[in-house]
Design a protein around this motif. Structure first.
Motif, short mmCIF file in Angstrom:
data_model
loop_
_atom_site.label_atom_id
_atom_site.label_comp_id
_atom_site.label_asym_id
_atom_site.label_seq_id
_atom_site.Cartn_x
_atom_site.Cartn_y
_atom_site.Cartn_z
N MET A 327 0.97 -1.35 -0.40
CA MET A 327 -0.01 -0.06 0.04
C MET A 327 0.65 1.14 -0.37
O MET A 327 2.26 1.42 0.45
CB MET A 327 -0.74 -0.41 0.99
N LEU A 328 0.49 2.41 -0.72
CA LEU A 328 0.99 3.63 -0.89
C LEU A 328 0.29 4.49 -0.75
O LEU A 328 -0.81 4.65 -1.25
CB LEU A 328 2.14 4.02 -1.75
N HIS A 329 0.38 5.42 0.21
CA HIS A 329 -0.70 6.75 0.45
C HIS A 329 0.30 7.91 0.24
O HIS A 329 1.37 7.81 0.71
CB HIS A 329 -1.43 6.36 2.19
N LEU A 330 -0.54 9.04 -0.82
CA LEU A 330 0.34 9.83 -1.02
C LEU A 330 -0.64 11.06 -0.07
O LEU A 330 -2.04 11.59 -0.68
CB LEU A 330 0.56 10.01 -2.00
N ALA A 331 -0.11 12.24 -0.16
CA ALA A 331 -0.56 13.46 0.17
C ALA A 331 -0.73 14.68 -0.46
O ALA A 331 0.84 14.28 -1.55
CB ALA A 331 -0.05 14.00 1.90
N LEU A 332 -1.55 15.29 -1.91
CA LEU A 332 -0.97 16.08 -2.69
C LEU A 332 -1.89 17.44 -2.34
O LEU A 332 -2.11 17.82 -1.31
CB LEU A 332 -1.70 15.51 -4.14
N ASP A 333 -0.87 18.26 -3.14
CA ASP A 333 -1.06 19.96 -3.14
C ASP A 333 -1.89 19.92 -4.23
O ASP A 333 -2.51 21.91 -4.24
CB ASP A 333 0.08 20.32 -3.53
N GLY A 334 -2.32 18.96 -5.18
CA GLY A 334 -3.43 18.94 -6.42
C GLY A 334 -3.92 18.11 -6.56
O GLY A 334 -3.65 16.77 -6.59
N PRO A 335 -4.83 17.61 -7.71
CA PRO A 335 -5.39 16.25 -8.03
C PRO A 335 -4.02 15.10 -9.22
O PRO A 335 -3.45 16.22 -9.57
CB PRO A 335 -6.66 16.90 -8.81
N LEU A 336 -4.19 14.38 -9.21
CA LEU A 336 -2.97 13.82 -9.71
C LEU A 336 -3.39 14.26 -12.05
O LEU A 336 -4.64 14.59 -12.17
CB LEU A 336 -3.81 12.43 -10.29
N PRO A 337 -2.46 14.12 -12.74
CA PRO A 337 -2.34 15.10 -13.64
C PRO A 337 -2.66 14.55 -14.67
O PRO A 337 -1.58 14.15 -15.48
CB PRO A 337 -1.30 16.24 -13.72
N TRP A 338 -3.67 13.21 -14.26
CA TRP A 338 -3.06 12.41 -16.00
C TRP A 338 -3.48 12.75 -17.22
O TRP A 338 -3.82 13.84 -17.15
CB TRP A 338 -4.96 11.30 -15.41
N ALA A 339 -2.32 12.16 -18.10
CA ALA A 339 -2.33 12.47 -19.26
C ALA A 339 -3.57 12.39 -20.26
O ALA A 339 -3.63 12.34 -20.84
CB ALA A 339 -1.13 11.51 -19.60
N PRO A 441 1.81 12.35 -15.60
CA PRO A 441 3.20 13.44 -15.78
C PRO A 441 2.97 14.59 -14.56
O PRO A 441 2.12 15.25 -14.60
CB PRO A 441 3.41 13.93 -16.98
N GLY A 442 3.73 14.87 -13.82
CA GLY A 442 3.54 16.06 -12.73
C GLY A 442 3.02 15.52 -11.65
O GLY A 442 3.49 16.23 -10.39
N SER A 443 2.72 13.96 -11.28
CA SER A 443 2.42 13.56 -9.80
C SER A 443 3.50 13.42 -9.24
O SER A 443 3.04 14.04 -7.78
CB SER A 443 1.95 12.61 -10.07
N ARG A 444 4.56 13.58 -9.35
CA ARG A 444 5.91 13.51 -8.10
C ARG A 444 5.90 14.59 -7.55
O ARG A 444 5.89 15.04 -7.02
CB ARG A 444 6.78 13.08 -8.39
N SER A 445 5.61 15.55 -8.27
CA SER A 445 5.94 17.35 -8.05
C SER A 445 4.84 17.98 -7.67
O SER A 445 5.14 18.84 -6.11
CB SER A 445 5.77 18.46 -9.33
N ARG A 446 4.25 17.00 -7.30
CA ARG A 446 2.70 17.32 -6.48
C ARG A 446 2.37 16.38 -4.84
O ARG A 446 2.13 16.67 -4.05
CB ARG A 446 1.46 16.54 -6.63
N ILE A 447 3.32 15.27 -4.46
CA ILE A 447 3.76 15.15 -3.25
C ILE A 447 4.22 16.20 -2.23
O ILE A 447 5.09 16.64 -2.44
CB ILE A 447 3.90 13.63 -3.77
N ILE A 448 3.11 16.37 -1.04
CA ILE A 448 3.94 15.92 0.15
C ILE A 448 3.93 16.32 1.29
O ILE A 448 4.60 16.30 2.26
CB ILE A 448 3.56 17.74 0.60
N GLY A 449 3.60 14.59 0.84
CA GLY A 449 3.75 13.81 2.56
C GLY A 449 3.37 11.94 1.25
O GLY A 449 2.84 11.84 0.62
N ALA A 450 4.58 11.06 1.64
CA ALA A 450 4.20 9.55 1.65
C ALA A 450 4.11 9.00 2.37
O ALA A 450 5.00 8.86 3.58
CB ALA A 450 4.86 10.01 0.14
#
Length: 543
Positions: A327-339, A441-450
């Motif tokens: 399991m991987l849990h992510l806190a993001l500063d925005g939605p996932l930017p799906w291609a 693309p760009g999802s990693r830059s939105r991660i603020i906690g994992a």
């Protein structure tokens, strides 16, 4: 303080099935005690601030459609609501994404779904409509069997109703479909590899690789039930579901003791009579002991081996668990930017496979003990369904990585040298995030906690998830239906009178359906009535 007490029934384990069983017994007037080893009830139905403060993640289970549609919820909904249980539902339940920005999507708007599939390929829309017709014809009987004990008169009546309304030919066609693998199901009904992957991904939620016989049943039900009902999560976090069950149980006079581990089922004159706890204390069960554990734990740890026939010990030792889950849990500063389009960020699940052959390879690699080079990602966009999970404009994402080995023997890609999960979880997380980046693309830059949980972490949190098997045991045909958990042990009774088994290791298996708990309680109550009649008859003959 040493544990002590006396009840009509003692329930070992405070997972949702154990709590549901206890609730039915308490409603029937029994005194019930539930003993949970962890500090909180719930088992795999848990939530918390796993990444950063203010972000509430479902730690393991997240999709609560099965509980919301269960008979148990129907029976207790007003009380559960009174104790804070509410659901949030999206009408955009699931989608699959593929290279080059392609996707297939299923929404609760049937015509919209068909239109999207037709735009992808008319053959996919035709196949989806045809398979939906099969679902509509047979779902009432399938769900009827799903909600009945096996074997039982209720299940037989469902089969007879099927034969009466659909005839032998219809029943034969249904069985033929259910025995298919997910690869066969997709190949039979869909024109493109994208739509075929959509079906096969659902099989991987259990332990059905694309080429395993009998894998078609779960996708057949899940694809269309989710389309009709949307996808639901618990408002505010999954832990509110077991907390509401426990609160309602207390309202009915039941008692829950957390931080109380059972290490032995006690027997008297060959019958279950109570439990011994790890602190040395004992609790008496005057009428029944119900174990919300797997058969391995019950027969190899909780019962003295001399009380078990050799055939039962052998059968329990052969109980099969499926591959592990990470399991991987992510806190993001925005939605996932799906291609494949920003609107995909509103879907409950997004499957990232991409194709059936990739799923088959992942399944085989996991069985061989290899970290899969290209694992399936089940991306749960929880805050898209329930915005209360994160601060405004921010999101929580739940990623189930299916499948991974319980014990690592190597790496299919040849780049991860670590073979201990405590060391491999970091590089495996990097692999997962790299794959997510390919499709968003760009999802990693939105991660603020994992935060990542390995299969070992899952088992440590809930011992029923042996080896990180999120389904608590294989659902292959040899260990399903009347063979769950093992031949001769269906129906929730065990080989010890007065001792019953419930949970995902019993029929109908994994998922927060509450069916096992409800049916186990029914079995306990029916057996108690029969014993009472037998005692009354003996008393009448021998005053």
């Amino acid at each position: 303080m040493t544990t002590a007490g006396s009840y009509d029934a003692v329930v070992i384990g405070g997972g949702h099935n154990g709590l549901v069983a206890a609730l039915y017994l308490a409603r029937a007037g029994w005194s019930v005690g539930v003993l949970e080893r962890n500090a909180a009830v719930g088992g795999a139905v848990a939530s918390g601030e796993a990444t950063v403060p203010g972000f509430t993640h479902d730690l393991y289970s997240t999709n609560q459609n099965l509980f919301l549609g269960s008979q148990a919820y129907a029976d207790f909904a007003p009380g559960l609501s009174r104790h804070g249980l509410r659901f949030r539902t999206t009408d955009q339940p699931y989608a699959n994404v593929f290279p080059d920005g392609l996707s297939v999507r299923v929404s609760s708007d049937y015509e919209r779904t068909l239109g999207q599939l037709a735009a992808h390929d008319p053959g996919d829309a035709e196949g989806f409509a045809g398979l939906y017709e099969v679902y509509q014809q047979y779902a009432p009987y399938l769900f009827g069997v799903y909600g009945s004990a096996l074997p039982s008169g209720a299940a037989v009546r469902q089969v007879l109703e099927l034969l009466r309304h659909r005839g032998l030919r219809g029943a034969t066609e249904l069985v033929h479909t259910l025995l298919m693998s997910t690869r066969e199901l997709g190949g039979t009904w869909f024109a493109t590899r994208e739509a075929r992957a959509m079906a096969a991904c659902w099989g991987m939620h259990l332990d059905f690789g694309p080429d395993v016989a009998g894998g078609a049943m779960f996708p057949l039900l899940e694809m269309f039930a989710d389309m009709e009902n949307g996808m639901s999560v618990v408002e505010g976090g999954a832990r509110r579901l077991p907390l509401a069950l426990a609160a309602l149980l207390a309202e009915h006079g039941g008692e829950v003791r957390t931080g109380t581990e059972v290490d032995r089922v006690l027997c008297d004159d060959g019958r279950a009579a109570g439990v011994r706890c790890a602190d040395g204390g004992t609790l008496t069960a005057r009428r029944a002991v119900i174990a919300d554990v797997g058969p391995t734990a019950l027969y190899e740890r909780l019962l003295e081996s001399e009380r078990l026939p050799a055939r039962v010990r052998r059968a329990a030792s052969r109980y099969q668990y499926g591959p592990g889950t990470m399991m991987l849990h992510l806190a993001l500063d925005g939605p996932l930017p799906w291609a494949a389009g920003t609107e995909l960020a509103r879907f409950g699940y997004v499957h990232v496979a991409p194709y059936v052959d990739d799923l088959a390879r992942t399944y085989t690699e996991s069985l061989a003990g290899l970290l899969p080079a290209d694992p399936l990602l089940v991306v749960g966009q929880t805050s898209a369904i329930d915005p209360t999970r994160a601060p405004a404009g921010r999101h929580v994402v739940w990623i189930q990585i299916r499948m991974v080995p319980s014990v690592i023997r190597g790496d299919a890609a040849g780049t991860i040298a670590q073979t201990r999960w405590s060391e491999a979880v970091g590089p495996m997380t990097d692999r997962v995030l790299a794959k997510l980046e390919d499709y968003a693309p760009g999802s990693r830059s939105r991660i603020i906690g994992a935060t990542a949980h390995s299969p070992e972490d899952l088992e440590a949190a809930d011992p029923n998830l042996v080896g990180g098997d999120s389904a608590s045991g294989s659902h292959h045909l040899s260990q399903n239906f009347v063979f769950r958990p093992m031949s001769g042990h269906s129906g929730y009774r065990t080989c010890v009178p007065g001792l019953y088994l419930t949970g995902a290791s019993t029929w109908p298996g994994a998922g927060n359906n509450a069916t096992s708990g409800r049916l186990a309680a029914r079995r306990v109550l029916n057996d108690a009535r029969l014993r009472g009649r037998s005692w009354a008859a003996r008393k009448g003959r021998h005053p």
